[in-house]
Design an enzyme around this catalytic site. Structure first.
Site, PDB file in Angstrom:
ATOM      1  N   TYR A 178       0.827  -1.210   0.000  1.00  0.00           N
ATOM      2  CA  TYR A 178       0.000   0.000   0.000  1.00  0.00           C
ATOM      3  C   TYR A 178       0.862   1.262   0.000  1.00  0.00           C
ATOM      4  CZ  TYR A 178      -3.062   3.722   1.544  1.00  0.00           C
ATOM      5  OH  TYR A 178      -3.736   4.927   1.614  1.00  0.00           O
ATOM      6  N   LYS A 541      12.290  17.322   8.549  1.00  0.00           N
ATOM      7  CA  LYS A 541      11.048  16.710   9.006  1.00  0.00           C
ATOM      8  C   LYS A 541      11.091  16.587  10.532  1.00  0.00           C
ATOM      9  CE  LYS A 541       8.556  13.717   7.090  1.00  0.00           C
ATOM     10  NZ  LYS A 541       7.418  14.633   6.867  1.00  0.00           N
ATOM     11  N   ASP A 545       6.676  12.084  12.151  1.00  0.00           N
ATOM     12  CA  ASP A 545       6.036  11.829  10.860  1.00  0.00           C
ATOM     13  C   ASP A 545       7.061  11.292   9.867  1.00  0.00           C
ATOM     14  OD1 ASP A 545       4.521  11.899   8.492  1.00  0.00           O
ATOM     15  OD2 ASP A 545       5.032  13.997   8.149  1.00  0.00           O
ATOM     16  N   HIS A 547       6.264  10.082   6.766  1.00  0.00           N
ATOM     17  CA  HIS A 547       5.842  10.191   5.371  1.00  0.00           C
ATOM     18  C   HIS A 547       6.693  11.269   4.699  1.00  0.00           C
ATOM     19  CE1 HIS A 547       2.334   8.100   7.053  1.00  0.00           C
ATOM     20  NE2 HIS A 547       2.178   7.633   5.829  1.00  0.00           N
TER      21      HIS A 547
END
Length: 670
Positions: A178, A541, A545, A547
């Site tokens: 995914y 970042k 997180d 992503h």
């Protein structure tokens, strides 16, 4: 047709049962998430899908420095067996099928689940469900890893070996393609990297179980896949994965029973394609994507969860999740798709597409194998995904790939879905984090510390041996250890790790068809001359997180535009970002956050820059940021905010170059 007449070949004798229907959910606290789960089950949901917050996923308690701003945002915090008991209160675990999206700390969360079941009088042999537990894709796309690749694979293999005998109805891993698609993977890459990961896991497990158990092991490996809006091609992808999985079982692992070789998969349909612009269009996208995994009987999903229409805007509300559940129910109970044999059998188009994907996937799997297999090939696969994602963005920017409401047909009426004061999303109470910090401190104060210390010492001992980690982990959960304590014990044993970014390895930009890249390069060169050195950007970042897709694309685009780029990957504290900005002498700081922690972390970074004496360095921010928060960030000193509607990275590069010129007194271009 009479009851005695034979069933025609184009119909099923009896309508198929629908797939398991889930809603990916969890937020704020265990108690609030429990209420949400019980409400969803009452509405007809048939399985649980638990979303954990980032500290839980990465092995930190709520009071750790890196947990700041992240507690309860993208999922539920679970620090110990008391939290898990509250989360599942009133939900009979001997009857429930539970999916847990957890990877680095999967062994720990399964242990907490087992201990909670014990308290209900349910044996682990009765438990049904899945732990995601695919660590390789965490290095490639999602970033919630905690330990180096070798020890992480050992933890996975230990879990598989333990569950196949002690928790036989449990799927100990979802090989998860995914997030590969979310990171830009093409269908060929998604197939190839998922199957290569499965090989790596099975090869690791094969060293830990008797040969006669490999059939049972193979039968408990499941997949979690993505389904994009090109739903014909996506269905072909799933049929191709089924062919490869069956072949792997027969040829590599000697699995003779066809039932044990079945390709079993669950789905969340594509979130990458959801748009902030005209978000109501996301509803039809979600429905079409659901068709990809339900239309063809021979490749139908066993479980399905659909995102909400507003997930490109922020956290969905219970009503939004109800809408997504109702989409599934209409598809299953009002349409006729469960009444027929496989409608694609004998299709020239489908057979041709499957053949193309198989050829491409086998070729890509061979490249991964040449790199030494999935674990050793992580840097190669990461760079390939960064390049694929860059190509996707280029096609959107150029208009070659049309996204309705975003780069074509952008004229729109105001949406009543986002007109409310909440902007159409749910906001987690900021006080949740304080409550969780206090709660975990209270838990530590009331437990038997001696029993916890002894249990964690046993975890450390087993980690240094070749024994299975699961019995010691379950004992630590039973004693009252916390998520952060278990993970820190293993960090001490296994060491720290920072995954590859893929930015340095990504190839340079391709042909500049419209000359826009050359124009930006010329402007960067002109501004650099005015600065007296190369324009330099730090892409950071903060928080947990992982992503990193957007940050990586900004870093690659800045590099291709001629800027000097500092990008150190994910999971940085504000202090680390400011120290790097000072040491590197950057002209601008770009921060990316998609977890909802921007209100806490961005001001902290700005304050850290001020304390370091470089408060005049402009900060630009990108992420899923509601309009009200955008205004707050600008008032706090952020120079510019970009959200998913700002898909044109070329324009962002122009903006950043102009911002640096303006802040440093470099004359504007003619």
């Amino acid at each position: 047709m009479s009851e005695d007449a034979p069933t025609p070949s184009h119909r099923l004798p009896e309508k198929d049962r629908p797939w398991m229907m889930r809603t990916y959910a969890g937020h704020s606290t265990a108690e609030k998430s429990n209420a949400l789960y019980r409400g969803n089950l009452a509405k007809g949901q048939t399985g649980l899908s638990i979303a954990f917050d980032l500290p839980t996923q990465t092995g930190y308690d709520a009071d750790h420095e890196l947990a700041r701003g992240e507690v309860g945002k993208v999922g539920v915090p679970v620090a110990h067996k008391g939290d898990m008991k509250a989360l599942l209160d009133g939900i009979p675990l001997d009857k429930m099928n539970t999916s847990m999206t957890i990877n680095a700390t999967a062994a720990w969360l399964l242990a907490l689940y087992i201990v909670t079941a014990e308290d209900q009088g349910v044996s682990q042999a009765q438990l049904q469900g899945t732990t995601q537990n695919d660590i390789i894709k965490e290095y490639l796309s999602r970033g919630t890893y905690a330990f180096p690749p070798g020890p992480s694979m050992r933890l996975i293999a230990d879990m598989v070996a333990y569950t196949v005998e002690e928790v036989p109805k449990w799927n100990p891993i979802n090989i998860c393609s995914y997030h590969l698609q979310e990171a830009g993977a093409t269908p060929v890459q998604e197939i190839a990297y998922a199957m290569s990961t499965a090989i790596a896991v099975l090869d690791e497990v094969r060293e830990r179980v008797p040969a006669e158990l490999m059939g049972r092991v193979f039968s408990r490996i499941s997949f979690f896949v993505n389904a994009g809006v090109r739903f014909i091609e996506e269905h072909a992808k799933l049929r191709a994965m089924g062919v490869l999985w069956d072949q792997l079982g027969r040829e590599r692992y000697g699995v003779e029973d066809p039932k044990q070789r079945r390709f079993r998969y669950g789905v969340q349909v594509n979130s990458l394609g959801l748009t902030e612009a005209q978000p109501e269009n996301n509803v039809q996208r979600i429905v079409l994507e659901a068709l990809a995994v339900t239309l063809g009987r021979d490749a139908r999903a066993r479980a399905l969860q659909l995102p909400a229409w507003n997930e490109a805007l922020g956290l969905p509300r219970p009503w939004d999740q109800q809408w997504s559940l109702r989409l599934q129910q209409v598809l299953a109970f009002e349409t006729d798709l469960l009444e027929y044999p496989d409608i694609f059998e004998g299709s020239v188009v489908m057979d041709g597409l499957v053949g193309e994907l198989l050829d491409g996937a086998r070729a890509e799997m061979a490249i991964v194998a040449e790199h030494g297999g999935a674990v050793e090939a992580v840097p190669y696969m990461k760079a390939a995904l960064v390049e694929s994602h860059r190509e996707r963005i280029r096609r959107i920017e150029s208009g070659e790939m049309k996204v309705v409401g975003q780069n074509v047909y952008t004229e729109t009426e105001p949406s009543p879905l986002t007109a409310d004061n909440d902007g159409g999303i749910m906001t987690v109470d900021p006080d949740v984090e304080r409550h969780q910090r206090e709660a975990v401190a209270a838990w530590r104060a009331q437990r038997d510390q001696g029993a916890v210390d002894a249990a964690l010492a046993e975890v450390a001992r087993v980690a240094g041996s070749d024994e299975n980690i699961m019995p010691a982990t379950i004992a630590a959960a039973r004693a009252g250890a916390t998520t952060g304590e278990w993970a820190q014990t293993l960090r001490d044993a296994f060491g720290q790790y920072r995954g590859p970014t893929g930015v340095g390895e990504a190839a340079g930009a391709g042909p500049d068809a419209d000359g826009s890249l050359e124009q930006i390069r010329d402007e960067v060169e002109r501004v650099s001359d005015g600065l007296g050195r190369r324009l330099k950007i730090l892409v950071g970042k903060p928080g947990l997180d992982g992503h990193s897709n957007g940050a990586e694309q900004i870093a690659v685009a800045a590099r291709d535009a001629g800027m000097e780029v500092v990008y150190e990957g994910i999971r940085l504290t504000p202090a680390q970002i400011s120290a790097s900005a000072l040491q590197e002498g950057v002209h601008v700081v770009g921060l990316s956050i998609l977890s909802g922690s921007h209100r806490e972390l961005i001001p902290s970074v700005i304050e850290a820059l001020r304390e370091a004496g470089i408060g005049d360095v402009p900060v630009v921010v990108g992420g899923i940021i509601p309009p009200a928060d955008e205004r707050e960030l600008l008032a706090a000193g952020v120079a510019a905010v970009y959200t998913p509607k700002d898909f044109d990275i070329t324009r962002i590069m122009r903006d950043i170059t102009a911002l640096v010129a303006q802040r440093n007194g470099v004359a504007a271009s003619a």
